[in-house]
Design a protein around this motif. Structure first.
Motif, PDB file in Angstrom:
ATOM      1  N   LEU A 154      35.522  45.448  37.710  1.00  0.00           N
ATOM      2  CA  LEU A 154      36.822  44.881  38.087  1.00  0.00           C
ATOM      3  C   LEU A 154      37.933  45.416  37.196  1.00  0.00           C
ATOM      4  N   HIS A 155      37.633  45.580  35.908  1.00  0.00           N
ATOM      5  CA  HIS A 155      38.647  46.107  34.991  1.00  0.00           C
ATOM      6  C   HIS A 155      38.978  47.571  35.281  1.00  0.00           C
ATOM      7  N   THR A 169      47.981  49.540  44.483  1.00  0.00           N
ATOM      8  CA  THR A 169      47.722  48.598  43.384  1.00  0.00           C
ATOM      9  C   THR A 169      48.191  47.194  43.754  1.00  0.00           C
ATOM     10  N   THR A 206      45.612  44.025  44.119  1.00  0.00           N
ATOM     11  CA  THR A 206      45.749  43.059  43.016  1.00  0.00           C
ATOM     12  C   THR A 206      45.288  41.659  43.402  1.00  0.00           C
ATOM     13  N   LEU A 208      41.462  41.655  43.520  1.00  0.00           N
ATOM     14  CA  LEU A 208      40.867  41.710  42.181  1.00  0.00           C
ATOM     15  C   LEU A 208      41.020  40.378  41.453  1.00  0.00           C
ATOM     16  N   THR A 209      42.145  39.717  41.671  1.00  0.00           N
ATOM     17  CA  THR A 209      42.352  38.408  41.039  1.00  0.00           C
ATOM     18  C   THR A 209      41.339  37.392  41.558  1.00  0.00           C
ATOM     19  N   GLN A 249      38.097  38.114  39.866  1.00  0.00           N
ATOM     20  CA  GLN A 249      38.073  37.624  38.486  1.00  0.00           C
ATOM     21  C   GLN A 249      37.869  36.120  38.441  1.00  0.00           C
ATOM     22  N   GLN A 279      49.830  39.573  37.247  1.00  0.00           N
ATOM     23  CA  GLN A 279      48.507  40.007  37.690  1.00  0.00           C
ATOM     24  C   GLN A 279      48.399  41.532  37.674  1.00  0.00           C
ATOM     25  N   TYR A 294      47.841  42.576  34.237  1.00  0.00           N
ATOM     26  CA  TYR A 294      46.465  42.330  33.801  1.00  0.00           C
ATOM     27  C   TYR A 294      45.538  43.434  34.300  1.00  0.00           C
ATOM     28  N   HIS A 295      45.616  43.755  35.599  1.00  0.00           N
ATOM     29  CA  HIS A 295      44.674  44.710  36.174  1.00  0.00           C
ATOM     30  C   HIS A 295      44.983  46.156  35.791  1.00  0.00           C
ATOM     31  N   GLY A 328      43.345  45.236  31.841  1.00  0.00           N
ATOM     32  CA  GLY A 328      42.008  45.491  32.375  1.00  0.00           C
ATOM     33  C   GLY A 328      41.345  46.724  31.785  1.00  0.00           C
TER      34      GLY A 328
END
Length: 427
Positions: free
Chosen positions: A31-32, A70, A74, A77-78, A81, A120, A123-124, A128
């Motif tokens: 995920l990162h 992206t 996003t 991916l959130t 997570q 977010q 973060y990614h 990440g």
């Protein structure tokens, strides 16, 4: 027994949750790294096209494509997570506030301009990949620890013709085993520190901001307080019904019986008749006091007919003329209605006791979502909201503030006194 307990604390406790934490780290690695190819694509595009003097529209299109991708991935991916934390460590990440539903371009613009979305993305796209490096380092420590700690197993797993029996190599294997055991002891602590770091980063960037948390907290407290006020109002009504239907009826029956006894028993001694007369008088006084108490708790007319009838009843019992004007298209909530009634009732009581007024005016009207209550008199004035006793205005202000209302009192020396109350009414 103490040695066994000590060994469990030193050796068992660090490994108790190491499995779930290591699984959390391993599951977070893909995920990162999910958006890393997109940003490598972006950097490669810039490195290749900028020196070649590519036309600006083409360059902007190629640069915008990985950015848009992206933004698209996003939210996915959130969600991944959040599920990772919930499944592996049982932690629910709070969700940030999101714009209202809608599929038009305005709704899309609102979503793209929210701080939550860009936190977010940060973060990614930034945190990440950095966390992925730490994930790889921790997983490498675990792999090295397991391999090194089991080096003798690897040696003896080899065929006899390939097995090394040199004493020096065996000594090196012992050192490697000791180092592996040390890494095994260090692994849970490194994993725990990394999980705490990841959790903190996820809470800050994937969860609500501090402002949103405070707003939610205020909303929860307001809702809880409204529930408490409603429960208290319901309890007052229950007490009023119990007094009215129970104790008050018993007192009325007692007074009637005493009156009948006094009227029909004519041959009683004077002392006995005196006792009956006294009991009858006290029963009637108790009924009157109980009526006042019930009326003060929650008058039945307020619940049955609303503020107009209840306030008119209060005004009719006062020794001075009171003009009551109530303009309400619809009744407010029972809690707001009760606060307005008690404010007017107490304010008029204060006018009679302290103001030396000859008349008073009460106005109640609803302006949009606000119930406006104004009580004015032509008395001597000088009412002090901060006074400790006498007027009781501080108590009225607290009662109004309990439902987020505002209370003001304008009372210059010589009068007049005007009390203004604004109470919020839910739509």
């Amino acid at each position: 027994m103490q040695l066994t307990t000590w060994l469990q604390l030193v050796l068992g406790r660090p490994f108790r949750r190491a499995g779930h934490r290591t699984a959390l780290v391993a599951a977070g690695l893909p995920l990162h790294l999910a958006v890393v190819p997109l940003w490598l694509w972006l950097l490669g595009t810039l490195a290749a096209l900028v020196p070649a003097m590519t036309p600006l529209p083409v360059l902007l299109t190629l640069v915008a494509l990985p950015v848009l991708l992206t933004l698209v991935v996003t939210p996915l991916l959130t969600v991944g997570q959040r599920r990772r934390y919930r499944a592996l460590v049982g932690k629910d990440l709070p969700r940030p506030a999101v714009p209202g539903p809608g599929r038009n371009w305005k709704s899309a613009v609102r979503r793209l301009t929210t701080r939550a979305l860009w936190r977010q993305v940060c973060y990614h796209a930034v945190a990440g990949p950095l966390l992925a490096v730490l994930d790889l380092a921790v997983l490498a420590v675990w792999a090295a620890a397991l391999v090194a700690a089991s080096i003798y197993v690897w040696i003896w797993a080899l065929p006899p013709q390939l097995r090394v029996t040199d004493l020096g190599y065996t000594t090196q294997a012992a050192y490697i085993t000791a180092g592996g055991l040390a890494l095994l002891f260090l692994g849970p602590r490194l994993t725990g520190a990394l999980v705490r770091l990841e959790t903190r980063a996820a809470e800050v960037l994937l969860g609500p901001s501090r402002t949103e948390k405070l707003a939610r907290r205020v909303a929860d407290l307001a809702e809880s307080r409204a529930g408490v006020l409603d429960a208290a109002d319901a309890e007052r009504r229950r007490i009023e019904r119990d007094l009215h239907d129970g104790a008050q009826q018993r007192l009325v029956s007692l007074a009637v019986n005493l009156g009948l006894a006094r009227a029909t028993l004519g041959d009683l001694p004077a002392d006995a008749r005196k006792v009956i007369d006294e009991a009858h008088r006290e029963a009637k006084e108790a009924i009157a006091e109980l009526n006042n108490l019930v009326r003060g708790l929650h008058p039945a007319v307020l619940e049955d007919r609303g503020l107009d009838a209840a306030l008119s009843g209060v005004a009719a019992r006062l020794p001075i003329p009171v003009r009551v004007a109530v303009d309400l298209p619809q009744r407010p909530s029972p809690t707001v209605e009760a606060v307005a009634y008690f404010v007017v009732s107490e304010a008029l009581t204060n006018v009679v006791k302290h103001a030396q007024a000859t008349r008073a005016d009460v106005t109640v009207e609803r302006i949009e979502e606000t119930l406006l209550v104004v009580v004015a008199d032509d008395g001597a004035g000088g009412a002090d909201l901060a006074a400790a006793g006498g007027t009781g205005l501080a108590g009225l202000a607290k009662r109004v503030a309990s439902i987020d209302g505002t209370f003001s009192c304008h009372s210059p020396a010589g009068g007049p006194t005007v009390i203004t109350v604004e109470l919020p009414c839910a739509p």
